[in-house]
Scaffold this active site. Sequence first.
Site, short mmCIF file in Angstrom:
data_model
loop_
_atom_site.label_atom_id
_atom_site.label_comp_id
_atom_site.label_asym_id
_atom_site.label_seq_id
_atom_site.Cartn_x
_atom_site.Cartn_y
_atom_site.Cartn_z
N SER A 122 0.83 -1.20 0.00
CA SER A 122 0.00 0.00 0.00
C SER A 122 0.86 1.25 0.00
CB SER A 122 -0.86 -0.03 1.27
OG SER A 122 -1.43 1.24 1.50
N TYR A 149 -1.57 0.16 10.52
CA TYR A 149 -1.85 -0.54 9.26
C TYR A 149 -0.64 -0.42 8.31
CZ TYR A 149 -3.42 -1.10 4.47
OH TYR A 149 -3.51 -1.47 3.16
N LYS A 153 2.14 -3.31 6.74
CA LYS A 153 2.44 -3.54 5.32
C LYS A 153 3.94 -3.44 5.08
CE LYS A 153 -1.49 -4.58 3.67
NZ LYS A 153 -1.73 -5.87 3.02
#
Length: 350
Positions: A122, A149, A153
């Site tokens: 991402s 988050y 990643k």
Amino acid sequence: MDRGTKPAVLVTGGAGYIGAHTAKALHELGYLPVVYDSLSSGFREAVRWGVFVHGDIRDHEALGEAIDAHNVKAVIHFAGLIEVGRSVVKPDLFWDVNVAGTTSLLSTMRDKGVERLVFSSSAAVYGQGGRGPLETIREDAEKAPASPYGDTKLACEWMIEAQCRAYGLSAVALRYFNAAGADPSGLIGEAHEPETHLIPLAMAAALGDGKPLTVFGDDFDTPDGTCLRDYIHVNDLAEAHVAALKVELSAGQYEAVNVGTGKGASVIEVVEAVGRAVGRPVPHSVGARRAGDPPSLVADPSRARSVLGWTATRSSLDQIVTDALRWERNPRYGAGVRSGRLQSTLTVGG
Ligand code: UDP
């Protein structure tokens, strides 16, 4: 082509938004997608191509069985938690599902001799970066995730890269910008629960299915004061996964590649495009900024072209919203899911 002769690709998280579109693309190109999904946030109804295996990515044994049962040769790994806000309040859960889940997948792949991975990463790995406000982002830009988050990643990327070096795996991490739109069939599309993304919310507002839209801030340092994002049609994104699966890589090679268009669109430009597609303006007002929103997140997509031979071909805003609208108007799926009318037939979790 007979199912037995098709190369099988394990698609973890294949019942989710991008995973389902990628499963369709794989099917159309002669692969057998083996969708492996816990349905904690995906939809069983979105699995229309290939075969479905219900399972959790942290379940090493079940993953191994799915790989053996279908003679899987490569993995595209989407499964994971994606809501940035939730990651702030439940970081442990995000590290467990996203990072421990990827550890489990990698060790299973190694046990089973599966040597190619495409990983869902991402633009969140860049966070706010240290860029000028309107600069596009290259892969070598500073990595400074602004949420747990994004941390998970980036941690997965590092882990995958190290395992490529150590064990001869070859992998491509695709750093998505703003996935948007839907398959033109209207059969699959974006349906998060709860929905927080701009295009579905603007569309629901224009169709009268949702609340009026709040534009999160119009005092950013951008041409019209609203945030710029790089919206990429989900089918372009799906194609990038197939390109990453097919690209020739040597054993141990790892590539991280931005998947975007290189062009930013402002929130107001999106609102206008949705209004054009629906034929009615989007009811909206301007509210406060949303915490953590960078003014601009736009990819420099040149490595995708040079490494994968891929560029976006259907990512104009008008194309994206026209396709999203077809899905949204499908009463059985888009708006139906959002209004809760389908709770009895769709598994909505998360
Ligand atoms: N946005 C907005 N109102 C909304 C939802 C989103 O103004 O109700 C803005 C948000 O601030 C961002 C852009 O739309 O600038 C895209 O947001 P989205 O949540 O779709 O994706 P993100 O860029 O956060 O991944």
